[in-house]
Design a protein around this motif. Structure first.
Motif, PDB file in Angstrom:
ATOM      1  N   ALA A  43       0.824  -1.198   0.000  1.00  0.00           N
ATOM      2  CA  ALA A  43       0.000   0.000   0.000  1.00  0.00           C
ATOM      3  C   ALA A  43       0.856   1.244   0.000  1.00  0.00           C
ATOM      4  O   ALA A  43       2.043   1.197   0.246  1.00  0.00           O
ATOM      5  N   THR A  44       0.228   2.337  -0.270  1.00  0.00           N
ATOM      6  CA  THR A  44       0.948   3.591  -0.223  1.00  0.00           C
ATOM      7  C   THR A  44      -0.038   4.693   0.142  1.00  0.00           C
ATOM      8  O   THR A  44      -1.236   4.533   0.024  1.00  0.00           O
ATOM      9  N   LEU A  45       0.488   5.773   0.654  1.00  0.00           N
ATOM     10  CA  LEU A  45      -0.357   6.880   1.081  1.00  0.00           C
ATOM     11  C   LEU A  45       0.088   8.146   0.380  1.00  0.00           C
ATOM     12  O   LEU A  45       1.246   8.282   0.028  1.00  0.00           O
ATOM     13  N   ASP A  46      -0.853   9.099   0.240  1.00  0.00           N
ATOM     14  CA  ASP A  46      -0.401  10.366  -0.328  1.00  0.00           C
ATOM     15  C   ASP A  46       0.410  11.107   0.739  1.00  0.00           C
ATOM     16  O   ASP A  46       0.281  10.853   1.928  1.00  0.00           O
ATOM     17  N   PRO A  47       1.271  12.041   0.296  1.00  0.00           N
ATOM     18  CA  PRO A  47       2.198  12.697   1.222  1.00  0.00           C
ATOM     19  C   PRO A  47       1.499  13.346   2.421  1.00  0.00           C
ATOM     20  O   PRO A  47       2.028  13.314   3.537  1.00  0.00           O
ATOM     21  N   ARG A  50       0.682  10.727   4.955  1.00  0.00           N
ATOM     22  CA  ARG A  50       1.927  10.293   5.596  1.00  0.00           C
ATOM     23  C   ARG A  50       2.332  11.268   6.693  1.00  0.00           C
ATOM     24  O   ARG A  50       2.705  10.878   7.796  1.00  0.00           O
TER      25      ARG A  50
ATOM     26  N   GLN B 359       8.987   2.804  -3.053  1.00  0.00           N
ATOM     27  CA  GLN B 359       7.554   3.041  -3.207  1.00  0.00           C
ATOM     28  C   GLN B 359       7.318   4.515  -3.505  1.00  0.00           C
ATOM     29  O   GLN B 359       8.137   5.359  -3.162  1.00  0.00           O
ATOM     30  N   PRO B 360       6.163   4.850  -4.134  1.00  0.00           N
ATOM     31  CA  PRO B 360       5.808   6.244  -4.235  1.00  0.00           C
ATOM     32  C   PRO B 360       5.677   6.804  -2.802  1.00  0.00           C
ATOM     33  O   PRO B 360       5.364   6.023  -1.916  1.00  0.00           O
ATOM     34  N   PRO B 361       5.881   8.071  -2.536  1.00  0.00           N
ATOM     35  CA  PRO B 361       6.162   9.107  -3.522  1.00  0.00           C
ATOM     36  C   PRO B 361       7.617   9.147  -4.026  1.00  0.00           C
ATOM     37  O   PRO B 361       7.867   9.749  -5.052  1.00  0.00           O
ATOM     38  N   ASN B 391      -1.828   7.467  -6.590  1.00  0.00           N
ATOM     39  CA  ASN B 391      -0.807   7.303  -5.534  1.00  0.00           C
ATOM     40  C   ASN B 391      -0.081   5.978  -5.648  1.00  0.00           C
ATOM     41  O   ASN B 391       0.985   5.799  -5.079  1.00  0.00           O
ATOM     42  N   PHE B 392      -0.732   5.021  -6.301  1.00  0.00           N
ATOM     43  CA  PHE B 392      -0.155   3.683  -6.411  1.00  0.00           C
ATOM     44  C   PHE B 392       0.700   3.528  -7.669  1.00  0.00           C
ATOM     45  O   PHE B 392       1.225   2.464  -7.923  1.00  0.00           O
TER      46      PHE B 392
END
Lengths: 316, 472
Positions: A43-47, A50, B359-361, B391-392
């Motif tokens: 998964a990832t989150l927008d800045p 975060r 990973q992003p960002p 975002n992914f």
């Protein structure tokens, strides 16, 4: 003597203070933080999210401020909470420490029980078959990595004896037999290296002592051979052996990690390793402090033992 | 039961790792769930009606109690959205539900969900349990990392970090026939030899196994299930970096890669070829015999020459040392790319560092391997990973044509029309190659012969565990 002990204990404070600063600084130099660990590879989150998460977890402030916060907590007897599980660090350590302690103490005791007699006997008869066997086993024990031994032990015992690693950890005091059954293989795997180290040290130290003049004197006095070996020989040969045991024991407190992981024992080493890979700073700090303290105390104990063994050594 | 990966956190809205879902999926439920064929079936909602593509009305199950005794009502569904969208929750899978504008309480057992744009994956995303777990609205003070309060067949108790957790039968479960097994202790055993020993000796009744351990089983009485699941490994190339930004270079790499060699060497043959949507995923995937993979070294060299790289180039592969498959894959690919003059250096990073860097960002990598677990809908694989501003978007791929296709597919409700667009998108990706899909893994589960009624799920989850029983 008592003053000496007090002084040594007093020295604990600056040492631990220094260690905590170094660990804190080094941990924060390593890139990545708890947010990356919590998100995982999936998964990832927008800045913005975060940043919010960092603020909530308190890892967004400069390192020195985090350190001051942490230190303030420690002075009030509060080691903080784990960033990942929100568990108090004290309770995490209290759960993990007994397991590692038991592993370290029992494998050291086992190693002493096996290594001392073998080391002594092989020194007394340095050219016998037993001595050759001891030297060979010593080399073997030093060269076998304990994680390899552990994996082989698991595979062999599970196939032939139906043994299994502990699925439910049984504490020593609630069920000693069940506990020892679980701990047997981990202890064996850990003590092999230890046996080798202690045996070799005992042997060489004994060999040196046996050649001393006072040994000949003792024999000339017509003392019983057993008394000569144990009272005059071993007692003098023990000092380097105890030093080695002390160092090895200290090393075990943090060095059981691979064995703990292989056998699924949630001890201090494993907890610490997990905390490091998750950048869970409070848990790392707490764990390192405990290990540092234990290491220093063991060293103190070793120094005190010197004085008992050798009356010429005096502290004060 | 043996557990192979650490669950890190137990909060069902904050934890996104699959290991966490495995821990709490018997405890939390959502409005809907999956059956064996990945069709959407009722869970906490008994029925739903799509009034128009923007409005969904859910009838809720009555008489459902949370583990703390609260009754499940429409307010809890509203609270679900509030908690998930709260910036303080920082939910990693919030974006899966972004199109929801609001949830209205119609009456105690009816809710109306409003969307800002048509969103076909909604129901499947709800069933996925990624951010969709429903918790009691009164439990605003509960720390869900330590305490679990759901509606599921099992309560989650005795959570010991790095140790174990227990599933304890919920005696007031709404389906009064379930579950059958009273308690199940789950223990973290990351070491393959230990998992094997635990299941072979009978100490554990259930474990996952890798392909390699499966070959070492000596206890013939064990029930070893080998089925399909979504466990999709793909090589990603950073399209914002030269020379990988050149489509010909990516295509050359794709032609130099021998998929079968990787499958055999890395996972002992326990995997299948796959396209950008994992093989076996309902009817979204490209059948294996239609995949265009073919090793062609001369053609690859020619493509490189066309891109003015006839002598090859240097690049790096950032591997996650926490994933054994990653480092092994890197080594095989290193050899394969050497044949077309590409000198690929392997850099190993620990999992957290790998997350942080690649990973992003940040997306600071040239080539890396990524693993995707089960996403409920083709949208999860194609929109999230390749839409230019998502975002992914891990490959930084930017193609307006793809952007418009995946946006359109998301808003259609006609299944067949969506399917055709997703095939088009997948073929586009296989031509443009921001990604080289490598394999889809197998779901290998070993069970004690006493454990009966267990059924595997393509999701890789243990969706039907409450329906298994122990025979004495």
């Amino acid at each position: 003597m008592n003053r000496y002990i007090l002084r040594r204990l007093w020295l604990l404070i600056p040492t631990m203070f220094g260690v905590s600063i170094i660990v804190f600084a080094v941990m924060h130099l390593v890139p990545g933080d708890i947010v990356d660990a919590l998100l995982g590879p999936d998964a990832t989150l927008d800045p913005a999210a975060r940043a919010t998460l960092r603020r909530i977890l308190g890892v967004d402030t400069p390192v020195y401020i985090q350190y001051v916060h942490w230190l303030g907590g420690v002075l009030h007897g509060n080691l903080g909470v784990s960033l990942a599980t929100r568990d108090s660090v004290v309770s995490i350590l209290l759960r993990a420490l007994p397991i590692t302690m038991e592993l370290a103490v029992l494998s050291t005791l086992l190693a002493i029980a096996v290594a001392l007699p073998l080391g002594i006997v092989s020194a007394i008869r340095p050219h016998g078959g037993l001595s050759a066997a001891v030297r060979f086993l010593g080399l073997l024990g030093l060269s076998i990595p304990n994680f390899w031994l552990a994996t082989v032990l698991i595979l062999v015992t599970s196939v032939y004896f139906g043994w299994s690693p502990a699925l439910i950890y049984v504490p020593l005091f609630s069920d000693p037999i069940g506990n020892l059954r679980q701990m047997l293989l981990p202890i064996l795997s850990l003590s092999v290296t230890l046996v080798a180290v202690v045996m070799r040290m005992t042997r060489s130290s004994m060999l040196e002592v046996l050649g001393q003049d006072y040994m000949r004197t003792a024999r000339a006095k017509g003392l019983w051979e057993m008394t000569i070996t144990m009272r005059h020989g071993l007692k003098n040969a023990l000092i380097p052996v105890i030093t080695v045991i002390g160092i090895q024991f200290g090393y075990l407190l943090g060095g059981t990690v691979v064995i703990e992981q292989i056998f699924g024992l949630p001890g201090l080493g494993w907890v610490l390793l997990g905390a490091i890979s998750q950048r869970d700073y409070p848990v790392i700090q707490g764990g390192v402090l405990v290990i540092t303290m234990a290491f220093i105390l063991v060293n103190l104990l070793v120094d005190l033992l010197y004085a008992r063994l050798d009356p010429r050594i005096k502290y004060g | 039961m043996a557990v192979s990966a650490d669950w890190v956190s137990m909060d069902p809205h904050k934890a996104s790792a699959f290991a966490s879902i495995f821990a709490w999926e018997q405890t939390y439920q959502s409005l809907v769930t999956f059956d064996e064929n990945l069709q959407i079936v009722p869970a906490l909602a008994t029925s739903w009606e799509v009034t128009d593509p923007l409005n969904y009305t859910f009838k809720l199950r009555q008489g459902v109690l949370f583990h703390n005794g609260d009754e499940f009502t429409a307010d809890d569904v509203v609270y679900w959205k509030d908690r998930l969208f709260d910036p303080a929750t920082a939910a990693p899978y919030k974006s899966w539900f972004d199109p929801i504008t609001k949830i209205d309480v119609v009456d105690k057992y009816t809710v109306k969900v409003q969307l800002q744009a048509p969103y076909a994956p909604l129901l499947a995303n709800l069933a996925s349990m990624r951010g969709s777990a429903i918790v009691p609205h009164n439990a605003t003070q509960t720390d869900f990392t330590k305490e679990a309060i759901g509606t599921g067949p099992y309560k989650l108790t005795n959570i010991t970090p790095k140790g174990s957790y227990r599933w304890e039968m919920n005696t007031k479960y709404w389906d009064s026939n379930l579950p059958y097994i009273a308690t199940a202790d789950n223990k973290l055993l990351p070491e393959e030899a230990a998992q094997l020993a635990a299941i072979q000796s009978g100490a554990a009744a259930y474990t996952w196994l890798t392909g390699e351990s499966t070959k070492q089983i000596t206890n013939k009485a064990l029930n070893v299930l080998i089925g399909d699941k979504a466990y999709y490994y793909h090589l990603q190339m950073n399209c914002s970096r030269a020379p990988l930004s050149d489509k010909r270079v990516r295509q050359a790499i794709g032609m130099a890669i021998n998929h079968q060699e990787i499958i055999d060497k890395v996972i002992g043959g326990f995997g299948v070829l796959t396209g950008p949507v994992p093989t076996g995923h309902t009817d979204w995937y490209i059948p294996v015999d239609q995949l265009p993979y073919k090793v062609d070294i001369p053609a690859a060299k020619k493509l490189l020459a066309d891109a003015n790289l006839a002598n090859g180039f240097k690049t790096t592969y950032k591997a996650n040392s926490g994933d054994v498959n990653d480092v092994a894959t890197a080594q095989v690919i290193q050899q394969q790319l050497k044949q077309i003059g590409i000198d690929m250096q392997i850099i190993q990073l620990d999992t957290t560092l790998w997350n942080s860097e690649t990973q992003p960002p940040k997306s600071d990598y040239d080539i890396r391997l990524n693993a995707a677990t089960f996403y409920p809908d083709a949208d999860g694989y194609l929109y999230n990973s390749y839409y230019s501003t998502s975002n992914f978007n891990q490959t930084r791929y930017n193609n307006p044509q793809l952007d418009s296709l995946v946006t359109k597919a998301r808003q259609l409700t006609d299944h067949e029309a969506r399917r055709q667009i997703y095939f088009q998108v997948q073929n586009l990706l296989l031509d443009e190659m921001p990604v080289v899909p490598l394999w889809n893994g197998k779901n290998i589960e070993a069970l004690s012969p006493k454990l009966k009624g267990y059924r595997q799920s393509y999701t890789g989850r243990r969706l039907f565990f409450s329906q298994t029983w122990l025979e004495s």
